[in-house]
Design a protein around this motif. Structure first.
Motif, PDB file in Angstrom:
ATOM      1  N   ALA A 323       0.880  -1.181   0.000  1.00  3.29           N
ATOM      2  CA  ALA A 323       0.000   0.000   0.000  1.00  3.29           C
ATOM      3  C   ALA A 323       0.914   1.226   0.000  1.00  3.29           C
ATOM      4  O   ALA A 323       0.931   2.013   0.923  1.00  3.29           O
ATOM      5  CB  ALA A 323      -0.887  -0.026   1.228  1.00  3.29           C
ATOM      6  N   GLY A 324       1.654   1.350  -1.088  1.00  2.00           N
ATOM      7  CA  GLY A 324       2.806   2.255  -1.091  1.00  2.00           C
ATOM      8  C   GLY A 324       2.518   3.733  -1.013  1.00  2.00           C
ATOM      9  O   GLY A 324       3.428   4.534  -1.034  1.00  2.00           O
ATOM     10  N   SER A 325       1.248   4.133  -0.938  1.00  2.00           N
ATOM     11  CA  SER A 325       0.999   5.578  -0.913  1.00  2.00           C
ATOM     12  C   SER A 325       0.792   6.089   0.513  1.00  2.00           C
ATOM     13  O   SER A 325       0.185   7.118   0.718  1.00  2.00           O
ATOM     14  CB  SER A 325      -0.230   5.905  -1.757  1.00  2.00           C
ATOM     15  OG  SER A 325      -1.342   5.223  -1.216  1.00  2.00           O
ATOM     16  N   SER A 326       1.258   5.328   1.475  1.00  2.00           N
ATOM     17  CA  SER A 326       1.081   5.740   2.874  1.00  2.00           C
ATOM     18  C   SER A 326       1.537   7.166   3.114  1.00  2.00           C
ATOM     19  O   SER A 326       2.617   7.565   2.703  1.00  2.00           O
ATOM     20  CB  SER A 326       1.884   4.803   3.772  1.00  2.00           C
ATOM     21  OG  SER A 326       2.020   5.356   5.040  1.00  2.00           O
ATOM     22  N   GLU A 327       0.685   7.916   3.837  1.00  2.00           N
ATOM     23  CA  GLU A 327       1.055   9.319   4.133  1.00  2.00           C
ATOM     24  C   GLU A 327       2.275   9.370   5.042  1.00  2.00           C
ATOM     25  O   GLU A 327       2.958  10.370   5.112  1.00  2.00           O
ATOM     26  CB  GLU A 327      -0.083  10.075   4.851  1.00  2.00           C
ATOM     27  CG  GLU A 327      -1.432  10.052   4.182  1.00  2.00           C
ATOM     28  CD  GLU A 327      -2.211   8.802   4.525  1.00  2.00           C
ATOM     29  OE1 GLU A 327      -2.763   8.745   5.626  1.00  2.00           O
ATOM     30  OE2 GLU A 327      -2.243   7.879   3.685  1.00  2.00           O
ATOM     31  N   ASN A 328       2.484   8.297   5.759  1.00  2.00           N
ATOM     32  CA  ASN A 328       3.591   8.292   6.712  1.00  2.00           C
ATOM     33  C   ASN A 328       4.941   7.949   6.085  1.00  2.00           C
ATOM     34  O   ASN A 328       5.941   7.895   6.760  1.00  2.00           O
ATOM     35  CB  ASN A 328       3.306   7.290   7.833  1.00  2.00           C
ATOM     36  CG  ASN A 328       2.160   7.759   8.712  1.00  2.00           C
ATOM     37  OD1 ASN A 328       2.076   8.925   9.028  1.00  2.00           O
ATOM     38  ND2 ASN A 328       1.275   6.855   9.069  1.00  2.00           N
ATOM     39  N   MET A 329       4.922   7.662   4.785  1.00  2.00           N
ATOM     40  CA  MET A 329       6.187   7.315   4.126  1.00  2.00           C
ATOM     41  C   MET A 329       7.126   8.519   4.133  1.00  2.00           C
ATOM     42  O   MET A 329       6.689   9.652   3.969  1.00  2.00           O
ATOM     43  CB  MET A 329       5.883   6.922   2.675  1.00  2.00           C
ATOM     44  CG  MET A 329       7.035   6.240   1.966  1.00  2.00           C
ATOM     45  SD  MET A 329       6.696   6.007   0.206  1.00  2.00           S
ATOM     46  CE  MET A 329       5.360   4.854   0.236  1.00  2.00           C
ATOM     47  N   PRO A 330       8.425   8.282   4.335  1.00  2.00           N
ATOM     48  CA  PRO A 330       9.365   9.406   4.259  1.00  2.00           C
ATOM     49  C   PRO A 330       9.231  10.091   2.899  1.00  2.00           C
ATOM     50  O   PRO A 330       9.153   9.420   1.864  1.00  2.00           O
ATOM     51  CB  PRO A 330      10.736   8.732   4.386  1.00  2.00           C
ATOM     52  CG  PRO A 330      10.472   7.430   5.010  1.00  2.00           C
ATOM     53  CD  PRO A 330       9.100   7.017   4.622  1.00  2.00           C
TER      54      PRO A 330
END
Length: 408
Positions: A323-330
């Motif tokens: 779910a690569g669009s996580s808002e928490n991703m750097p």
């Protein structure tokens, strides 16, 4: 009867050297001992190397002993030559004071300073007003230059040139121990294994000046199985300050430690019970990834709090499960002019995902880089507007590092 804290520290592999092993163990088993660890405020944040020292302090405090965190407001004006090949930069008193305040806040994450359960003391209180002639007569007379030159911390520097300024450092640190012993009945000095010579200097000075027996103990430096210091990343040191190292990046560092290092790190810098760690020692392959997640969560919780640890753990799981669009991703924001039309290696350098273009080329040649789920095969690939879509460009480095690049 609870376990002697000395045995706890030994069992977890935290102790490197001791001056009087039996006496120290006996002392820690029978009375409440005041001990100290020094922190020179050379930056505005502690890093993960200091964190190991904080963990030792907490083990000691939990066993009923009293820590003194000695902030080196005085010694920082000189700089410790231990482990250095060059001379430290001189800092202004304002910078040193600011850094001391930052340290106090961070040490409070693990150490309880209420009701004198722990003390924070600044050696500027006695070092800055010293009379040089008196100091030389009173303290300098007890140090043999021949003996000092055999100390490991000076040997490495002699080849490049050791300033007289730094040569004084051992005398000052030894004087700290003398002062803390006189003021607070401090009996043990603890420090990283690179502090051994300085600690011996302090014990010797206490004995010569006041005829008192003091003790020293050093702990293991946080290194990989290859002996390299841990906590160095492409972006610099692994700082405890969330502004200098984002909690997500901090968590990811520990998830990505080598298989050979995970058990050792669990012993050294977490409070996971040894029974559980011994079970994990039997794990292999994929199971070790669970141990790494546990390590990352525990260390992040200690440094950034439970809520933040839960947040970054969830973010990491989302990203890893695709779910690569996580808002928490750097995320790195780049100017349109910086990104569009630039080479992929230039963009990776701007996001600090690679320390050099050579590293980036190797990554691509080894099929280790994807952009928006597509493998990058051309080291000269040009970044286009389309790659950013609505949600930004998702870069995947290796198997576990995800990073989002958006346009300002």
């Amino acid at each position: 009867m609870s376990q002697n804290v000395f045995d706890t520290l030994m069992e977890r592999g935290l102790i490197a050297q001791t001056t009087h092993e039996e006496e120290i163990r006996e002392l820690l088993g029978k009375e409440k001992v005041t001990f100290y660890i020094g922190f020179d405020p050379t930056a505005d944040s502690l890093h993960v190397g200091h964190f190991l020292q904080m963990v030792v302090m907490k083990h000691m405090q939990d066993a009923g002993h009293r820590p003194i965190a000695l902030i080196g407001g005085g010694t920082a004006t000189i700089g410790d030559p231990s482990g250095r090949t060059d001379m430290r930069q001189m800092m202004t008193m304002e910078t040193i004071q600011h850094n001391c305040e930052c340290f106090k806040k961070q040490l409070g994450m693990l150490i309880d300073f209420t009701d004198d359960k722990a003390l924070m003391v600044n050696n500027a209180d006695w070092l800055l007003d010293l009379n040089y002639i008196s100091f030389l007569r009173d303290i300098g007379a007890h140090f043999s230059v021949n003996k000092m030159l055999t100390a490991e911390c000076f040997k490495t520097r002699l080849e490049k040139g050791l300033s007289f300024l730094e040569f004084n450092y051992m005398l000052m640190q030894s004087y700290d121990f003398l002062m803390l012993n006189r003021k607070y009945n401090c009996k043990i000095e603890l420090g990283g294994d690179d502090q051994w010579s300085n600690i011996l200097g302090g014990i010797s000075l206490c004995h010569k000046k006041d005829q008192v027996q003091t003790y020293g103990m050093t702990f293991t430096l946080l290194t990989t199985s290859e002996g390299k210091k841990m906590g160095k990343t492409a972006k610099g040191a692994l700082w405890l300050d969330p502004e200098k190292c984002k909690p997500y990046d901090f968590y990811q560092y520990w998830v990505n430690v080598a298989d050979d290092d995970v058990i050792r790190c669990l012993k050294l810098i977490t409070f996971v019970p040894m029974d559980e760690i011994r079970e994990m020692e039997k794990w292999e392959g994929q199971q070790l990834n669970q141990a790494k997640k546990r390590l990352a969560y525990e260390v992040t919780k200690l440094v950034h709090g439970e809520e933040e640890a839960n947040r970054v753990q969830k973010a990491a799981e989302e990203v890893f499960s695709g779910a690569g669009s996580s808002e928490n991703m750097p995320t790195t924001e780049l100017e349109r002019s910086e990104a569009i039309g630039a080479g992929i290696l230039d963009v990776l350098m701007l996001t600090k995902l690679i320390p050099s273009k050579g590293e980036g080329r190797r990554l691509i040649q080894q099929n280790g880089l994807s952009v928006n789920d597509e493998k990058v095969t051309d080291v000269n690939m040009v970044v286009t507007e389309e790659m950013f879509g609505e949600n930004g460009m998702i870069v995947k480095k290796g198997k576990k590092v995800f990073h989002k690049v958006v346009l300002k």
